[in-house]
Design a protein around this motif. Structure first.
Motif, PDB file in Angstrom:
ATOM      1  N   ARG A 128       0.813  -1.208   0.000  1.00 63.17           N
ATOM      2  CA  ARG A 128       0.000   0.000   0.000  1.00 63.17           C
ATOM      3  C   ARG A 128       0.856   1.273   0.000  1.00 63.17           C
ATOM      4  N   LEU A 129       2.081   1.162  -0.497  1.00 64.29           N
ATOM      5  CA  LEU A 129       2.915   2.346  -0.637  1.00 64.29           C
ATOM      6  C   LEU A 129       2.312   3.259  -1.702  1.00 64.29           C
ATOM      7  N   GLU A 130       2.434   4.574  -1.502  1.00 58.53           N
ATOM      8  CA  GLU A 130       1.746   5.518  -2.387  1.00 58.53           C
ATOM      9  C   GLU A 130       2.682   6.282  -3.325  1.00 58.53           C
ATOM     10  N   HIS A 131       3.878   5.779  -3.556  1.00 58.38           N
ATOM     11  CA  HIS A 131       4.749   6.410  -4.537  1.00 58.38           C
ATOM     12  C   HIS A 131       4.079   6.381  -5.918  1.00 58.38           C
ATOM     13  N   PRO A 132       4.278   7.401  -6.727  1.00 60.03           N
ATOM     14  CA  PRO A 132       3.686   7.389  -8.073  1.00 60.03           C
ATOM     15  C   PRO A 132       4.104   6.200  -8.927  1.00 60.03           C
ATOM     16  N   MET A 133       5.196   5.531  -8.589  1.00 60.10           N
ATOM     17  CA  MET A 133       5.589   4.357  -9.374  1.00 60.10           C
ATOM     18  C   MET A 133       4.557   3.238  -9.265  1.00 60.10           C
ATOM     19  N   PHE A 134       3.685   3.307  -8.236  1.00 57.49           N
ATOM     20  CA  PHE A 134       2.656   2.285  -8.069  1.00 57.49           C
ATOM     21  C   PHE A 134       1.302   2.740  -8.616  1.00 57.49           C
ATOM     22  N   TRP A 135       1.215   3.967  -9.103  1.00 61.29           N
ATOM     23  CA  TRP A 135      -0.027   4.431  -9.709  1.00 61.29           C
ATOM     24  C   TRP A 135      -0.133   3.852 -11.123  1.00 61.29           C
ATOM     25  N   PRO A 136      -1.341   3.629 -11.613  1.00 59.33           N
ATOM     26  CA  PRO A 136      -1.475   3.261 -13.025  1.00 59.33           C
ATOM     27  C   PRO A 136      -0.846   4.345 -13.896  1.00 59.33           C
ATOM     28  N   GLU A 137      -0.191   3.940 -14.970  1.00 55.78           N
ATOM     29  CA  GLU A 137       0.539   4.893 -15.811  1.00 55.78           C
ATOM     30  C   GLU A 137      -0.358   6.026 -16.307  1.00 55.78           C
ATOM     31  N   GLU A 138      -1.583   5.697 -16.717  1.00 56.69           N
ATOM     32  CA  GLU A 138      -2.489   6.724 -17.229  1.00 56.69           C
ATOM     33  C   GLU A 138      -2.827   7.745 -16.146  1.00 56.69           C
ATOM     34  N   GLU A 139      -3.064   7.266 -14.928  1.00 55.61           N
ATOM     35  CA  GLU A 139      -3.379   8.171 -13.823  1.00 55.61           C
ATOM     36  C   GLU A 139      -2.177   9.053 -13.483  1.00 55.61           C
ATOM     37  N   ARG A 140      -1.001   8.452 -13.487  1.00 53.26           N
ATOM     38  CA  ARG A 140       0.229   9.198 -13.184  1.00 53.26           C
ATOM     39  C   ARG A 140       0.441  10.313 -14.196  1.00 53.26           C
ATOM     40  N   ARG A 141       0.286   9.994 -15.457  1.00 55.98           N
ATOM     41  CA  ARG A 141       0.522  10.996 -16.506  1.00 55.98           C
ATOM     42  C   ARG A 141      -0.574  12.060 -16.506  1.00 55.98           C
ATOM     43  N   CYS A 142      -1.775  11.663 -16.245  1.00 59.31           N
ATOM     44  CA  CYS A 142      -2.895  12.608 -16.234  1.00 59.31           C
ATOM     45  C   CYS A 142      -2.755  13.613 -15.093  1.00 59.31           C
ATOM     46  N   LEU A 143      -2.463  13.118 -13.901  1.00 60.82           N
ATOM     47  CA  LEU A 143      -2.439  13.982 -12.722  1.00 60.82           C
ATOM     48  C   LEU A 143      -1.145  14.779 -12.586  1.00 60.82           C
ATOM     49  N   LEU A 144      -0.051  14.236 -13.088  1.00 61.89           N
ATOM     50  CA  LEU A 144       1.250  14.862 -12.844  1.00 61.89           C
ATOM     51  C   LEU A 144       1.930  15.369 -14.111  1.00 61.89           C
ATOM     52  N   LEU A 269       9.307  15.190  -3.218  1.00 64.90           N
ATOM     53  CA  LEU A 269       8.673  14.494  -2.099  1.00 64.90           C
ATOM     54  C   LEU A 269       7.706  13.423  -2.592  1.00 64.90           C
ATOM     55  N   ILE A 270       6.865  13.765  -3.558  1.00 68.58           N
ATOM     56  CA  ILE A 270       5.903  12.759  -4.016  1.00 68.58           C
ATOM     57  C   ILE A 270       6.599  11.654  -4.791  1.00 68.58           C
ATOM     58  N   HIS A 271       7.638  11.988  -5.535  1.00 67.99           N
ATOM     59  CA  HIS A 271       8.382  10.991  -6.300  1.00 67.99           C
ATOM     60  C   HIS A 271       9.100  10.013  -5.382  1.00 67.99           C
ATOM     61  N   MET A 272       9.796  10.523  -4.373  1.00 72.93           N
ATOM     62  CA  MET A 272      10.652   9.685  -3.536  1.00 72.93           C
ATOM     63  C   MET A 272       9.965   9.157  -2.287  1.00 72.93           C
ATOM     64  N   TYR A 273       8.972   9.899  -1.776  1.00 71.11           N
ATOM     65  CA  TYR A 273       8.375   9.535  -0.486  1.00 71.11           C
ATOM     66  C   TYR A 273       6.872   9.291  -0.540  1.00 71.11           C
ATOM     67  N   GLY A 274       6.219   9.708  -1.620  1.00 75.20           N
ATOM     68  CA  GLY A 274       4.796   9.427  -1.747  1.00 75.20           C
ATOM     69  C   GLY A 274       3.876  10.393  -1.047  1.00 75.20           C
ATOM     70  N   PHE A 275       4.332  11.599  -0.730  1.00 76.12           N
ATOM     71  CA  PHE A 275       3.472  12.610  -0.105  1.00 76.12           C
ATOM     72  C   PHE A 275       4.007  13.991  -0.462  1.00 76.12           C
ATOM     73  N   VAL A 276       3.223  15.025  -0.179  1.00 76.92           N
ATOM     74  CA  VAL A 276       3.669  16.401  -0.387  1.00 76.92           C
ATOM     75  C   VAL A 276       3.290  17.239   0.822  1.00 76.92           C
ATOM     76  N   GLU A 277       3.833  18.448   0.865  1.00 75.11           N
ATOM     77  CA  GLU A 277       3.384  19.432   1.850  1.00 75.11           C
ATOM     78  C   GLU A 277       2.410  20.370   1.152  1.00 75.11           C
ATOM     79  N   PRO A 278       1.239  20.595   1.750  1.00 73.85           N
ATOM     80  CA  PRO A 278       0.243  21.438   1.085  1.00 73.85           C
ATOM     81  C   PRO A 278       0.725  22.876   0.952  1.00 73.85           C
ATOM     82  N   TYR A 279       0.331  23.503  -0.149  1.00 69.24           N
ATOM     83  CA  TYR A 279       0.708  24.894  -0.397  1.00 69.24           C
ATOM     84  C   TYR A 279       0.107  25.788   0.692  1.00 69.24           C
TER      85      TYR A 279
END
Length: 449
Positions: A128-144, A269-279
């Motif tokens: 259940r790690l949330e790094h983008p490498m585990f997101w479906p490719e289409e979702e990763r490209r769409c959102l990021l 942060l999202i690439h390496m750790y799977g989270f971000v700090e909110p703006y």
């Protein structure tokens, strides 16, 4: 209290086991000589999510929070197959440099008598790690799209697959008594790479060691429970015999204790750790302008084939100076340009009169460099030469076109709490990455107008 910046964590051992993993971990700490201050607690209460470390009592700046003896670190040297990994280190060399540690983890995870099992019990659930490498490719490209994350992930996945198939799997198959069939899995290897990416530590090198082979990452029990904030209140210090986590500012009772993973932009942060700090919490956030985008902007300003050829000639000259590259980026922070020398040199060379460029080229890049020392502060952008500002502005506009949405659309999602709450966790995280980058780029647009 702390913000919501944290990697999601799921409690529980890697394959079941201790119903009270915290108690088992604390007992293990005592056995291995890992000391926790009585003023701190490992807890799921009072943290932003999952396990964390919380102040039981008020802590003053400079107070010691925990001490990890080097013998308690989990590395390629301290694991139970350390001798083998050392003997085979020549065959285990890779681009990442992580293979020995990853093999150590693969072995210890399935070893029934591993001394690290109480430590593993506090790991997140690997599936259940949330790094983008585990997101479906289409979702990763769409959102990021436009953030640089999809491209970084694609490189990671290709390197992981190559590393596993060419080095890791052959090594495990050569030692079937040490690696059971259930750990010979590319999926598990992916998960452990993400875990090492997010949880391991790499000791800073001394200046005289910089030219040597870089230190391999190590797992640091207890220290890796702390999460990251740009405005952190603790920091890890290294010494010959141990690692110490020290408070860097007063921490009130009941507040979570945060370490720093370094000056990390939200896309990192999202690439390496799977989270971000909110703006706008992440004061280390940055936006990239790809170097080739500046070249494209310069080409758009040409009218003749001769002018286009001159742009390419100038670009080749900058490549020779090692100021630009096909995959490089100019990094823009909130207050300064982090790649100041590269950007100012590029703007100068691409914008200077043709005759002046010929003279500079004849000098082989030498001549009188009047660039002021220090960083190029964002507030100084309006003082740049008009031609420099115009090229920078055109480059920013081209960069903004790479995103799937504009600033106004993202602002609308962020400002409407009901709409934002309905977004998935991934959608929220990706939105924060995009928005922070666009705010920096729009600031540049205002300063170059």
């Amino acid at each position: 209290m702390a913000t919501q910046a944290k990697r999601p964590r799921v409690a529980g051992p890697v394959d079941g086991g201790d119903p009270d993993p915290v108690a088992g971990f604390l007992s293990w700490c005592r056995r291995v000589g890992l000391e926790l201050s009585p003023k701190v607690a490992v807890s799921r209460q009072g943290t932003v999510a999952g396990y964390g470390m919380v102040a039981r009592e008020s802590v003053q700046a400079g107070e010691l929070l925990l001490v990890v003896p080097r013998a308690a670190l989990l590395s390629q040297h301290t694991c139970s197959i350390g001798g083998l990994l050392d003997r085979e280190r020549g065959a285990l060399q890779s681009q990442s440099g992580w293979v020995p540690l990853l093999l150590a983890l693969l072995h210890e995870l399935q070893a029934p008598a591993s001394r690290w099992r109480p430590y593993f019990a506090l790991w997140p659930e690997l599936g259940r790690l949330e790094h983008p490498m585990f997101w479906p490719e289409e979702e990763r490209r769409c959102l990021l799209q436009g953030t640089g994350v999809p491209e970084a992930v694609e490189k990671d996945l290709a390197n992981i697959r190559s590393e596993y198939q060419s080095i890791v799997l052959p090594f495990m198959e050569a030692h079937p008594d040490l690696f059971s069939l259930r750990v010979r899995s590319l999926e598990l290897y992916h998960q452990l790479v993400a875990l090492v990416m997010a949880y391991s530590f790499q000791e800073p090198l001394e200046e005289e060691e910089d030219e040597k082979e870089p230190n391999s990452p190590v797992m640091v029990p207890a220290a890796d429970i702390l999460n990251h904030l740009a405005n952190h209140n603790a920091n890890l210090e290294y010494s010959a015999n141990c690692l110490r986590m020290v408070a860097t500012q007063p921490i009130p009772k009941g507040h979570e204790i945060f370490n720093t993973y370094g000056q990390m932009a939200n896309w990192q942060l999202i690439h390496m750790y799977g989270f971000v700090e909110p703006y706008p919490d992440n004061t280390d956030d940055t936006a990239d302008i790809q170097m080739v985008t500046v070249r494209e902007a310069a080409l758009q300003g040409t009218k003749t084939e001769a002018e286009r050829l001159l742009v390419y000639e100038r670009w080749d000259f900058l490549c020779k100076l090692e100021m630009v590259g096909e995959e490089g980026a100019f990094v823009i922070g909130r207050e300064e340009v982090l790649t100041e020398e590269e950007l100012t040199t590029t703007l100068k060379v691409l914008c200077m009169p043709a005759e002046e460029f010929r003279e500079l080229k004849d000098q082989d890049g030498g001549g009188d460099d009047k660039r002021e020392e220090g960083s190029l502060m964002i507030t100084n952008i309006p003082k740049l030469k008009p031609s420099w500002r115009q090229l920078l502005r055109s480059s920013v506009l081209l960069t903004l076109q790479t995103y799937a949405t504009d600033l106004k659309t993202d602002q609308g999602l962020l400002s409407n709490k009901e709409v934002y709450a309905k977004l998935s966790w991934r959608e929220q995280q990706a939105l924060q990455v995009r928005y922070g980058q666009k705010m920096i780029l729009h600031q540049l647009l205002e300063l170059t107008s």
